[in-house]
Write a protein that holds these residues in place. Structure first.
Motif, PDB file in Angstrom:
ATOM      1  N   GLY A  82       1.040  -0.931   0.186  1.00  0.00           N
ATOM      2  CA  GLY A  82       0.366  -0.016  -0.295  1.00  0.00           C
ATOM      3  C   GLY A  82       0.901   1.326   0.150  1.00  0.00           C
ATOM      4  N   HIS A  83       0.332   2.610  -0.196  1.00  0.00           N
ATOM      5  CA  HIS A  83       0.997   3.567   0.426  1.00  0.00           C
ATOM      6  C   HIS A  83       1.665   3.997   1.525  1.00  0.00           C
ATOM      7  N   GLU A  84       0.922   3.341   2.761  1.00  0.00           N
ATOM      8  CA  GLU A  84       1.345   3.694   3.498  1.00  0.00           C
ATOM      9  C   GLU A  84       2.900   3.967   3.977  1.00  0.00           C
ATOM     10  N   PRO A  85       3.737   2.642   3.668  1.00  0.00           N
ATOM     11  CA  PRO A  85       5.162   3.024   4.309  1.00  0.00           C
ATOM     12  C   PRO A  85       5.967   4.185   3.165  1.00  0.00           C
ATOM     13  N   VAL A  86       5.560   4.429   1.991  1.00  0.00           N
ATOM     14  CA  VAL A  86       5.892   5.070   0.996  1.00  0.00           C
ATOM     15  C   VAL A  86       6.056   6.401   2.186  1.00  0.00           C
ATOM     16  N   VAL A  87       4.722   7.098   1.914  1.00  0.00           N
ATOM     17  CA  VAL A  87       4.141   7.829   2.820  1.00  0.00           C
ATOM     18  C   VAL A  87       4.715   8.913   3.709  1.00  0.00           C
ATOM     19  N   ALA A  88       5.419   7.394   4.862  1.00  0.00           N
ATOM     20  CA  ALA A  88       5.738   7.753   6.596  1.00  0.00           C
ATOM     21  C   ALA A  88       7.595   7.864   5.321  1.00  0.00           C
ATOM     22  N   HIS A  89       7.972   7.192   4.428  1.00  0.00           N
ATOM     23  CA  HIS A  89       9.493   7.852   4.450  1.00  0.00           C
ATOM     24  C   HIS A  89       8.892   9.880   3.267  1.00  0.00           C
ATOM     25  N   LEU A  90       8.506   9.653   2.895  1.00  0.00           N
ATOM     26  CA  LEU A  90       8.660  10.715   2.237  1.00  0.00           C
ATOM     27  C   LEU A  90       7.717  11.925   3.477  1.00  0.00           C
ATOM     28  N   SER A  91       7.456  11.782   4.707  1.00  0.00           N
ATOM     29  CA  SER A  91       6.513  11.921   5.192  1.00  0.00           C
ATOM     30  C   SER A  91       7.361  12.870   6.469  1.00  0.00           C
ATOM     31  N   ALA A  92       9.486  12.004   5.776  1.00  0.00           N
ATOM     32  CA  ALA A  92      10.222  12.300   7.514  1.00  0.00           C
ATOM     33  C   ALA A  92      10.717  13.796   6.523  1.00  0.00           C
ATOM     34  N   ILE A  93      10.933  14.040   4.802  1.00  0.00           N
ATOM     35  CA  ILE A  93      11.506  14.524   4.400  1.00  0.00           C
ATOM     36  C   ILE A  93      11.186  15.989   4.610  1.00  0.00           C
ATOM     37  N   PRO A  94      11.878  17.083   4.873  1.00  0.00           N
ATOM     38  CA  PRO A  94      11.067  18.524   5.436  1.00  0.00           C
ATOM     39  C   PRO A  94      11.145  18.900   4.217  1.00  0.00           C
ATOM     40  N   GLU A  95      12.010  18.776   3.200  1.00  0.00           N
ATOM     41  CA  GLU A  95      11.475  19.214   1.831  1.00  0.00           C
ATOM     42  C   GLU A  95      10.089  18.641   0.388  1.00  0.00           C
ATOM     43  N   VAL A  96       8.783  17.724   1.634  1.00  0.00           N
ATOM     44  CA  VAL A  96       8.267  17.597   0.853  1.00  0.00           C
ATOM     45  C   VAL A  96       6.693  17.975   1.621  1.00  0.00           C
ATOM     46  N   LEU A  97       6.552  18.780   0.768  1.00  0.00           N
ATOM     47  CA  LEU A  97       4.842  19.653   0.756  1.00  0.00           C
ATOM     48  C   LEU A  97       3.722  18.907   1.007  1.00  0.00           C
ATOM     49  N   GLU A  98       2.994  18.300   0.074  1.00  0.00           N
ATOM     50  CA  GLU A  98       2.334  17.466  -0.051  1.00  0.00           C
ATOM     51  C   GLU A  98       2.547  16.149  -1.442  1.00  0.00           C
ATOM     52  N   ILE A  99       1.038  15.378  -0.600  1.00  0.00           N
ATOM     53  CA  ILE A  99       1.709  13.926  -1.157  1.00  0.00           C
ATOM     54  C   ILE A  99       0.091  14.057  -1.167  1.00  0.00           C
TER      55      ILE A  99
END
Length: 163
Positions: A82-99
């Motif tokens: 599913g999307h959860e592992p990738v969303v968790a990874h991306l959420s840890a990157i400060p420069e990611v503003l929206e997913i």
């Protein structure tokens, strides 16, 4: 009268006022709108409870913080987990503003910011440094012609059903 599925003209005026003058305050809004202070407070409370006003917090300009480069990454991901592992990874990157999960060629669209083009490369490297990310396609934003807005949508919602 407020419809259960939307807002009325006073709500729209109230939202527009706080959008244009975020520090106006309840008393100032009541004076400018010509309604009682209690009416303004009750309307604000109801709009927040219903999730129509998501935040009264400040809007931050990434450019003013030193991040003038904006890009959109379309990611293809492994579907098994599913999307959860990738969303968790991306959420840890400060420069990611929206997913956003999407349909079409990719699975996720990610809005990112960076200090410059070299920094954008670093951010993209961080994004794809996840076993669940299969492929990334990045498009840089050259000029923003229309920034995030909701004013016209609020106006249309207040008129819906009265036309």
């Amino acid at each position: 009268m407020i419809r259960p599925d939307g807002i009325d003209v006073l709500d729209a005026r109230l939202i527009a006022l706080f959008t244009e003058q975020p520090t106006v305050g309840v008393l100032g809004a009541s004076r400018q709108l010509g309604v009682a202070r209690g009416t303004v407070q009750a309307r604000l409370d109801r709009l927040q409870e219903r999730g129509i006003i998501a935040s009264m917090g400040p809007q931050i300009d990434p450019t003013a913080l030193g991040y003038p480069v904006t890009a959109f990454c379309t990611l293809e991901i492994r579907q098994r987990q599913g999307h959860e592992p990738v969303v968790a990874h991306l959420s840890a990157i400060p420069e990611v503003l929206e997913i956003h999960s999407t349909t079409g060629a990719g699975d996720l669209i990610v809005r990112i910011v960076a200090r410059d083009n070299a920094d954008l490369g670093r951010v993209i490297d961080e994004i794809i440094d996840d076993v669940h990310v299969l492929r990334a396609n990045t498009s840089m934003c050259l000029v923003t012609h229309l920034d995030h807005r909701t004013g016209p949508l609020v106006e249309a919602a207040s008129r819906r059903g009265t036309d």
